[in-house]
Design a protein around this motif. Sequence first.
Motif, PDB file in Angstrom:
ATOM      1  N   ARG A 650      13.814   2.517  -3.703  1.00  0.00           N
ATOM      2  CA  ARG A 650      12.460   3.028  -3.997  1.00  0.00           C
ATOM      3  C   ARG A 650      11.627   3.225  -2.736  1.00  0.00           C
ATOM      4  NH1 ARG A 650      12.751   0.179  -9.172  1.00  0.00           N
ATOM      5  NH2 ARG A 650      14.868   0.737  -9.692  1.00  0.00           N
ATOM      6  N   ALA A 720       0.553  -7.189  -0.714  1.00  0.00           N
ATOM      7  CA  ALA A 720       0.732  -5.781  -1.070  1.00  0.00           C
ATOM      8  C   ALA A 720      -0.292  -5.300  -2.089  1.00  0.00           C
ATOM      9  CB  ALA A 720       2.139  -5.565  -1.608  1.00  0.00           C
ATOM     10  N   TYR A 734      -2.395   9.172  -2.481  1.00  0.00           N
ATOM     11  CA  TYR A 734      -1.533   8.703  -3.557  1.00  0.00           C
ATOM     12  C   TYR A 734      -0.255   8.068  -3.028  1.00  0.00           C
ATOM     13  CZ  TYR A 734      -4.761  11.185  -6.445  1.00  0.00           C
ATOM     14  OH  TYR A 734      -5.925  11.584  -7.037  1.00  0.00           O
ATOM     15  N   ASN A 735       0.123   8.434  -1.804  1.00  0.00           N
ATOM     16  CA  ASN A 735       1.313   7.824  -1.219  1.00  0.00           C
ATOM     17  C   ASN A 735       0.890   6.598  -0.426  1.00  0.00           C
ATOM     18  OD1 ASN A 735       3.437   7.111   0.421  1.00  0.00           O
ATOM     19  ND2 ASN A 735       4.196   9.208   0.563  1.00  0.00           N
ATOM     20  N   MET A 736       1.197   5.423  -0.990  1.00  0.00           N
ATOM     21  CA  MET A 736       0.651   4.203  -0.381  1.00  0.00           C
ATOM     22  C   MET A 736       1.138   3.998   1.042  1.00  0.00           C
ATOM     23  SD  MET A 736       1.263   1.748  -3.568  1.00  0.00           S
ATOM     24  CE  MET A 736       0.981   2.379  -5.185  1.00  0.00           C
ATOM     25  N   VAL A 737       2.426   4.284   1.270  1.00  0.00           N
ATOM     26  CA  VAL A 737       2.971   4.074   2.609  1.00  0.00           C
ATOM     27  C   VAL A 737       2.225   4.945   3.621  1.00  0.00           C
ATOM     28  CG1 VAL A 737       5.039   4.236   4.015  1.00  0.00           C
ATOM     29  CG2 VAL A 737       5.204   3.485   1.658  1.00  0.00           C
ATOM     30  N   ILE A 740      -1.234   3.612   4.271  1.00  0.00           N
ATOM     31  CA  ILE A 740      -1.255   2.448   5.172  1.00  0.00           C
ATOM     32  C   ILE A 740      -1.127   2.914   6.622  1.00  0.00           C
ATOM     33  CG2 ILE A 740       0.065   0.430   5.909  1.00  0.00           C
ATOM     34  CD1 ILE A 740       0.781  -0.015   2.984  1.00  0.00           C
TER      35      ILE A 740
ATOM     36  N   PRO B  54       8.520   3.567  -7.081  1.00  0.00           N
ATOM     37  CA  PRO B  54       8.222   3.903  -5.678  1.00  0.00           C
ATOM     38  C   PRO B  54       6.717   3.893  -5.447  1.00  0.00           C
ATOM     39  CG  PRO B  54       9.792   5.455  -6.592  1.00  0.00           C
ATOM     40  CD  PRO B  54       9.362   4.575  -7.716  1.00  0.00           C
ATOM     41  N   PRO B  55       6.300   3.537  -4.259  1.00  0.00           N
ATOM     42  CA  PRO B  55       4.853   3.356  -4.019  1.00  0.00           C
ATOM     43  C   PRO B  55       4.085   4.669  -3.952  1.00  0.00           C
ATOM     44  CG  PRO B  55       6.104   2.952  -2.016  1.00  0.00           C
ATOM     45  CD  PRO B  55       7.111   3.222  -3.073  1.00  0.00           C
ATOM     46  N   LEU B  56       4.149   5.426  -5.019  1.00  0.00           N
ATOM     47  CA  LEU B  56       3.350   6.642  -5.125  1.00  0.00           C
ATOM     48  C   LEU B  56       2.478   6.481  -6.347  1.00  0.00           C
ATOM     49  CD1 LEU B  56       6.305   9.109  -4.629  1.00  0.00           C
ATOM     50  CD2 LEU B  56       4.551   8.562  -2.943  1.00  0.00           C
ATOM     51  N   VAL B  57       1.186   6.617  -6.182  1.00  0.00           N
ATOM     52  CA  VAL B  57       0.272   6.315  -7.281  1.00  0.00           C
ATOM     53  C   VAL B  57       0.501   7.312  -8.427  1.00  0.00           C
ATOM     54  CG1 VAL B  57      -2.125   6.113  -7.958  1.00  0.00           C
ATOM     55  CG2 VAL B  57      -1.415   5.420  -5.666  1.00  0.00           C
ATOM     56  N   TYR B  64       4.548  -1.498  -8.715  1.00  0.00           N
ATOM     57  CA  TYR B  64       5.053  -0.676  -7.618  1.00  0.00           C
ATOM     58  C   TYR B  64       5.889  -1.534  -6.681  1.00  0.00           C
ATOM     59  CZ  TYR B  64       1.670   2.868  -8.955  1.00  0.00           C
ATOM     60  OH  TYR B  64       0.946   3.803  -9.640  1.00  0.00           O
ATOM     61  N   ALA B  65       6.804  -0.888  -5.962  1.00  0.00           N
ATOM     62  CA  ALA B  65       7.499  -1.601  -4.888  1.00  0.00           C
ATOM     63  C   ALA B  65       6.491  -1.906  -3.772  1.00  0.00           C
ATOM     64  CB  ALA B  65       8.634  -0.745  -4.337  1.00  0.00           C
ATOM     65  N   ASP B  66       6.788  -2.955  -3.020  1.00  0.00           N
ATOM     66  CA  ASP B  66       5.843  -3.387  -1.977  1.00  0.00           C
ATOM     67  C   ASP B  66       5.731  -2.312  -0.896  1.00  0.00           C
ATOM     68  OD1 ASP B  66       4.390  -4.701  -0.110  1.00  0.00           O
ATOM     69  OD2 ASP B  66       5.421  -6.614  -0.390  1.00  0.00           O
ATOM     70  N   PRO B  67       4.562  -1.688  -0.713  1.00  0.00           N
ATOM     71  CA  PRO B  67       4.483  -0.596   0.269  1.00  0.00           C
ATOM     72  C   PRO B  67       4.401  -1.079   1.715  1.00  0.00           C
ATOM     73  CG  PRO B  67       2.355  -0.949  -0.733  1.00  0.00           C
ATOM     74  CD  PRO B  67       3.292  -1.914  -1.404  1.00  0.00           C
TER      75      PRO B  67
END
Lengths: 776, 112
Positions: A650, A720, A734-737, A740, B54-57, B64-67
């Motif tokens: 994921r 997290a 919307y993309n958390m990564v 960050i 997957p870490p997409l809102v 969610y998986a840990d971003p």
Amino acid sequence: MIYAVFAPLLFAVLIPFLSRWKEKVHTGWLILPVPFLIFLYFLQFVGPNFEPQVQSVQWIPSLDISLSFHLDGLSLLFALLISGIGTLVVLYSIYYLNHKEQLGHFYTYLYIFMTAMLGVVLSDNVFALYAFWEFTSISSFLLIGYWHYRERSRYGALKSMLITVLGGFSLLAGIILLTIVTGTTSIREMVAQADVIVDSHYFPFILAFLLLGAFTKSAQFPFHIWLPDAMEAPTPVSAYLHSATMVKAGIYLMARFSPILAGDPNFFFLLSLFGIVTLVWGSFMAVRQTDLKGILAYSTISQLGMIMAMLGFGTDVALFAAVFHILNHATFKGSLFMVAGIVDHETGTRDIRKLGGLMTFMPISFTLAIFGTFSMAGVPLPFLNGFYSKEMFFDATLVNSASGPFMEALVAALPVLAVIGSIFTFVYSMYLFFGTFTGKYKEEELPQTPHEAPKMMLLPPFILILGVITIGLFPEMFNQGLITHAADAVFGAENNQDIYFWHGLVPAFYMSVAVVVLGITLYLTKSKWEGIYSVLPGRLSFNRVYDWLIEKIETGSNKVTTSYMTGSLRFYMVLTLTAIFAITLGVLIQTNGVNFEVTDVAPITTKELIVAAIMAIAAIATIFVHNRIAIILIVGVIGYGLAILFVFYRAPDLALTQLIVETVTVVLFMLCFYHLPNLQKSTTPLLTKGVNVAISVGFGLLLMVIGVSAYNSRAFDSIADYYIENADPLAGGYNMVNVILVDFRGIDTLFEVAVLFGAALAIIAMIKLRRDKGAK
Amino acid sequence: MEIIMTGLASILFGAGIYNLLQKQLLRIVVGTVLVSHGAHLYFLTMAQLKRGAPPLVVDGVTEYADPLPQALVLTAIVIAFGVTSFLLVLAYRTYTLNKTDNMEELRGSDHE
């Protein structure tokens, strides 16, 4: 008080800017007021009603280290000497050093020293004292090496540094033990717990460490050897650091701690023994010197030994005389150094064999020198301060009590040794004076035609000689306002002595008479008995021990370093990895961190297993493949495998990035491999291979253990959730990564870009630039 | 699964370190690449695998998986790429200048 201590240091910062105008105004004039104002500041405390002052500023409260200044009688005496003689020395140096010299350096070092020395004598906190103590060693090193283009200067500077810093470390060890025993870092509170310290089983170490610190700093036998070599420093420095102030730091230390240490009879024994030996040896060696400053250096050693011995006696008379002599010595020795500097300056030589008959050329210096040398010799005249303290010293040697055979022998020998030392003191004083100013004038041997020094240059020694005479004529004036307070502080109780010129027909008087009579006899017959120096010390010298030690240390450390700095990168890797392995394993075992209770894991699936197996095989294959293209492709397989794993886990962004990066990396490898030779079958010996395998396997296993243990022991929850909840509301993404990276931790990413940019620049440079064939 | 992945990461480390201990420049670069791969996998594994989406809102999804480790590993991948390319070019340059890629022969000569 704190401003007074740090004022020189603050000015030391300004000096480099002031010294720009040294062509127009000698830098010394600009900064002369600083020590003078400090002197006036401390002078206001002098008087019969002096009360100790305390001022404290926090520095490192967590370690109980503060800049706490405590001004008692002893500190006041020293502070006055430091600032007073400091003023005179700066004035003197204005004429001694002309403006072509590096004046900025000189005064910067000198002012650093001034702050450091004031700090030493005023600090109540032992660690602050230690810090200032080391600063005096460092500034002394810089000042001795001031004429750094001279080989002897560098040698002398290094020698003084090594010996005094050795003592400094010893002092540090001593005060750490003191702190452990008493639980305080304040000297006054330590003194209050003197019984606890003497009874503790650390006490022998405390005593030994503190004595070593004091003996090295104050040039006591056998550590005295650095002081004669320190005479390579400019004369103002010798007069200031190496006779009046810094070398008395060891004396100060002993005086300060004597209320604690004197509770032990060994303190009396060691201090008296080393002190009296230093006195005799120093004065004996001084007669042998031919350099004016050499005579004065050994003379200083011997006088320091005398003060040290008196501190060892510990009786009220002895302590009083010790404090009194600190003041007297500073006045007459300071002036004599300055006169020696004047002679050097005006004739171009300090070699006493070339000098002589200067009386007619330099009448004022001659007059000053009479008072200085006669006071040093202890000639019984009512206007020479040296006589008073010397007679008190004789008094003090007669009244010691002892227990045990060694101590009884020492006590019995003390008066005799004191007289012998004083006889030689008398001889070298006369030799110094008559050898320089009377006798035959040897014009052809002098580099310059001698003439009298400028008036302002004569002023500082004149003021000091005035001090000699004033103390000699009116000792009680100094006694009530200053010396009594200092003696009280050392003795720990009221210590009020009267200073008389005429004691009556007491033993000390006969000792003085014996010194003068025998001294004159020995001086007149000097040429007859000089042969003794080829027997004693002959070739025996602690300098040889020092030189031998230094050489051995250099070759020894060179051997140690070359034994592991082999230049082999592999060897460094092995060392580093082994160290990391050992430390990590050690911590793991020590903290009992191994944890194999597997809980809460994701289910195992076949597709992941297949990818993992391919990667594992590929990784191991890299070791056995010897084809360039093959190894690059295998690395590619591992990279793409990792990308696939990222998809399973994921992490779409990681997978994408890894794919792109891996592709580019493989392309890069392909571009470069063409230029690199093919891989060869490894021809390394089996043992090396074994070590390599052991390290690799060991590391792999260790990481496995750590990984599993870490996975199973979670100390706290992940943070997290904050990012998951706030990615949209706070950052609008919307993309958390991504959020960050570019928002929450945007600055980090900026630096990352900078790193890549730097790498790119370096790569371009390495590819584009061609090395110039001719130049290296 | 995490245990197996830790094992895989350890194998990557081991193989990478073995390559690092070799003499030839190319092997050393390969060793660096393997070690960084191992580190990335290790790091991700430590944060637990396959938890949540997957870490997409997306509306309606709460797990969610840990971003955070992903963001860190992303940075690490890019830096590792920078290091690898730098090392490669350094190896190239070293070889063209010194005509050897053997580390044992590439010792400094300025020993005093």
